[in-house]
Write an enzyme that holds these catalytic residues in place. Structure first.
Site, PDB file in Angstrom:
ATOM      1  CG  ASN A 210      -0.152  -0.102   2.506  1.00 46.82           C
ATOM      2  OD1 ASN A 210       0.548   0.823   2.858  1.00 46.82           O
ATOM      3  ND2 ASN A 210      -0.252  -1.226   3.210  1.00 46.82           N
ATOM      4  CE  LYS A 337     -10.703   1.631  10.483  1.00 44.92           C
ATOM      5  NZ  LYS A 337      -9.977   2.286   9.427  1.00 44.92           N
ATOM      6  CE  LYS A 341      -8.570  -2.114  14.057  1.00 44.18           C
ATOM      7  NZ  LYS A 341      -7.532  -2.322  13.058  1.00 44.18           N
TER       8      LYS A 341
HETATM    9  N1  CTP Z   1      -3.879  -2.571  12.314  1.00 45.43           N
HETATM   10  C1  CTP Z   1      -3.253  -3.637  12.937  1.00 45.43           C
HETATM   11  N2  CTP Z   1      -3.223  -4.867  12.329  1.00 45.43           N
HETATM   12  C2  CTP Z   1      -3.846  -5.062  11.153  1.00 45.43           C
HETATM   13  C3  CTP Z   1      -4.519  -3.999  10.534  1.00 45.43           C
HETATM   14  C4  CTP Z   1      -4.514  -2.760  11.142  1.00 45.43           C
HETATM   15  O1  CTP Z   1      -2.691  -3.447  14.021  1.00 45.43           O
HETATM   16  N3  CTP Z   1      -3.796  -6.279  10.613  1.00 45.43           N
HETATM   17  C5  CTP Z   1      -3.856  -1.261  12.961  1.00 45.43           C
HETATM   18  C6  CTP Z   1      -3.223  -0.162  12.150  1.00 45.43           C
HETATM   19  O2  CTP Z   1      -1.831  -0.101  12.364  1.00 45.43           O
HETATM   20  C7  CTP Z   1      -3.925   1.079  12.647  1.00 45.43           C
HETATM   21  C8  CTP Z   1      -5.301   0.581  13.005  1.00 45.43           C
HETATM   22  O3  CTP Z   1      -5.176  -0.830  13.163  1.00 45.43           O
HETATM   23  O4  CTP Z   1      -3.330   1.595  13.801  1.00 45.43           O
HETATM   24  C9  CTP Z   1      -6.350   0.884  12.009  1.00 45.43           C
HETATM   25  O5  CTP Z   1      -5.939   0.366  10.756  1.00 45.43           O
HETATM   26  P1  CTP Z   1      -6.922   0.365   9.508  1.00 45.43           P
HETATM   27  O6  CTP Z   1      -6.288  -0.360   8.376  1.00 45.43           O
HETATM   28  O7  CTP Z   1      -7.411   1.747   9.298  1.00 45.43           O
HETATM   29  O8  CTP Z   1      -8.106  -0.470  10.149  1.00 45.43           O
HETATM   30  P2  CTP Z   1      -8.808  -1.774   9.729  1.00 45.43           P
HETATM   31  O9  CTP Z   1      -9.281  -2.408  10.980  1.00 45.43           O
HETATM   32  O10 CTP Z   1      -7.929  -2.584   8.850  1.00 45.43           O
HETATM   33  O11 CTP Z   1     -10.062  -1.210   8.954  1.00 45.43           O
HETATM   34  P3  CTP Z   1     -10.285  -0.871   7.389  1.00 45.43           P
HETATM   35  O12 CTP Z   1      -9.044  -1.267   6.649  1.00 45.43           O
HETATM   36  O13 CTP Z   1     -11.490  -1.664   7.042  1.00 45.43           O
HETATM   37  O14 CTP Z   1     -10.569   0.606   7.350  1.00 45.43           O
END
Ligand code: CTP
Length: 400
Positions: A210, A337, A341
């Protein structure tokens, strides 16, 4: 605002060939906002002229303890007292010996004795001299007395030998100055930061990734180090060099990041995940390059484990901070989120804007806290945003 704005630094330049590098140091300190006054020793003045340092520092250069004109304008005691930091670069074996021995026979050694500011020493000398028992012992004693050192680098020295003794890089010296001049709101705390993208292999040459540059996460790690934390940075593939004075663990995939962050988090007081972790990975990575004729145009994906969620399930007293990069409904998505989390705070930024976010050096964010409050941080350099996020997190969750 740059990191050293409003700070007064006295730079002592002693007599070694590396004295010419003091020019670069003066420029770097000034660029970062510091006021610089140079004290040039008599032997330092054999290597570099007062005029050069005066022109670069935009201040008179002090050379003589009993100079009547400069002494009447700013006495050596007030020079010592008004400094926020006394930096000696290069520091010769001679000045280390004088400081250790309590000798104050010129302006620089007198100011060292008279200052209550932190003193940062950047030695530079021949490797043999640096390894000599006298210098080793002087360094040990000065460390015990609370002096800070930026150790010399290894490399080819002016005398032709190769080994430790070359003045540390300017950026290393300036970064240690920033560390010494930043208040220690994270002293004694262990911090883990996850940064950058991850790469999920399809075959040995192709992968899914990404647009994360890693800059915001690296800025969070650097800011925590300046605030006094012991920092472990877990970085996915980025072009950024390892930040100074911390442990950096390089990983590639979401799975590797989960392992490295999980292990480091065990002893951590705070974990910040600024990484853009892949949510899915190819079910299996082909061991050999997939030929286009045999590629069936579908990649079967499986979800990766959510690192923050797994930390959020067994969190103990650890502070957990997430980042949310969103293109729409910033507040709704970010707060959801944070709850899902089980985080203490989430830093939300709008990545649909081209002036901030991905790859940019600036950011504008809103931080949501688990107590229902929020903090707006207007557009600023990512290091300034990182400092402000840490200040808020410390105030709420890691007081004193
Ligand atoms: N994160 C994580 N582990 C993952 C994916 C995300 O720890 N496998 C963490 C990211 O580092 C960030 C937070 O979760 O601090 C939010 O990440 P994001 O990608 O925005 O959230 P997602 O839960 O993946 O939601 P989406 O992609 O559907 O927006």
């Amino acid at each position: 605002m740059t990191m050293l704005s409003g700070k007064e630094i006295v730079l002592g330049v002693t007599g070694g060939i590396a004295a010419y590098k003091a020019c670069e140091i003066v420029r770097a300190l000034r660029k970062d906002g510091a006021g610089v006054r140079v004290i040039l020793t008599a032997s330092g003045a054999r290597f570099i002229t007062p005029l050069t340092l005066q022109t670069l520092s935009k201040n008179p250069v002090f050379t003589d303890l009993f100079d009547l004109i400069t002494e009447s304008e700013i006495g050596h005691i007030s020079l010592a007292q008004r400094a926020n930091l006394l930096l000696i670069a290069p520091a010769t074996a001679n000045i280390l010996g004088k400081i250790r021995g309590g000798i104050a026979d010129d302006l620089l050694s007198t100011v060292v004795m008279a200052t209550s500011a932190p003193v940062l020493l950047a030695p530079a000398m021949n490797s043999q001299m640096y390894a000599s028992p006298a210098v080793r012992e002087n360094v040990e004693v000065l460390l015990e007395r609370g002096f800070t050192f930026v150790d010399p680098d290894e490399g080819e020295l002016a005398c032709g030998t190769v080994g430790p003794g070359r003045l540390a890089d300017t950026e290393k010296i300036v970064e240690m100055a920033r560390i010494l001049l930043t208040e220690k709101i994270l002293a004694g705390k262990r911090v883990v930061v996850g940064a950058g993208p991850t790469a999920e292999d399809i075959d040995p040459v192709r992968y899914l990734t990404n647009r994360s540059s890693g800059k915001m996460g690296f800025a969070m790690a650097v800011a925590a180090r300046r605030f006094g934390a012991d920092v472990t940075l877990v970085a996915g593939p980025t072009r950024l060099p390892d930040p100074l004075f911390m442990k950096t663990i390089r990983v590639r995939s979401a799975e590797e990041m989960l392992g490295a962050v999980g292990t480091a988090a065990e002893a951590a007081d705070a974990v910040v995940m600024a990484a853009a972790v892949a949510d899915f990975r190819p079910e299996s990575a082909a061991p050999l390059k997939i030929k286009k004729e045999t590629f069936d145009r579908r990649i079967s994906l499986v979800p990766t484990e959510d690192i923050l969620s797994s930390l959020g399930r067994s969190r103990g007293s650890r502070v957990l901070v997430g980042f949310a990069a969103e293109t729409n409904d910033l507040e709704g998505n970010a707060v959801e989120k944070m709850r899902r989390k089980n985080l203490d705070a989430i830093v939300a930024n709008d990545v649909s804007r081209t002036d901030i976010g991905f790859g940019s050096d600036s950011n504008e964010v809103r931080v949501y806290f688990s107590d229902g409050t929020a903090l707006d941080l207007a557009m600023a350099a990512k290091d300034a945003i990182a400092s402000a996020v840490w200040r808020a997190v410390c105030r709420k969750f890691l007081p004193g």
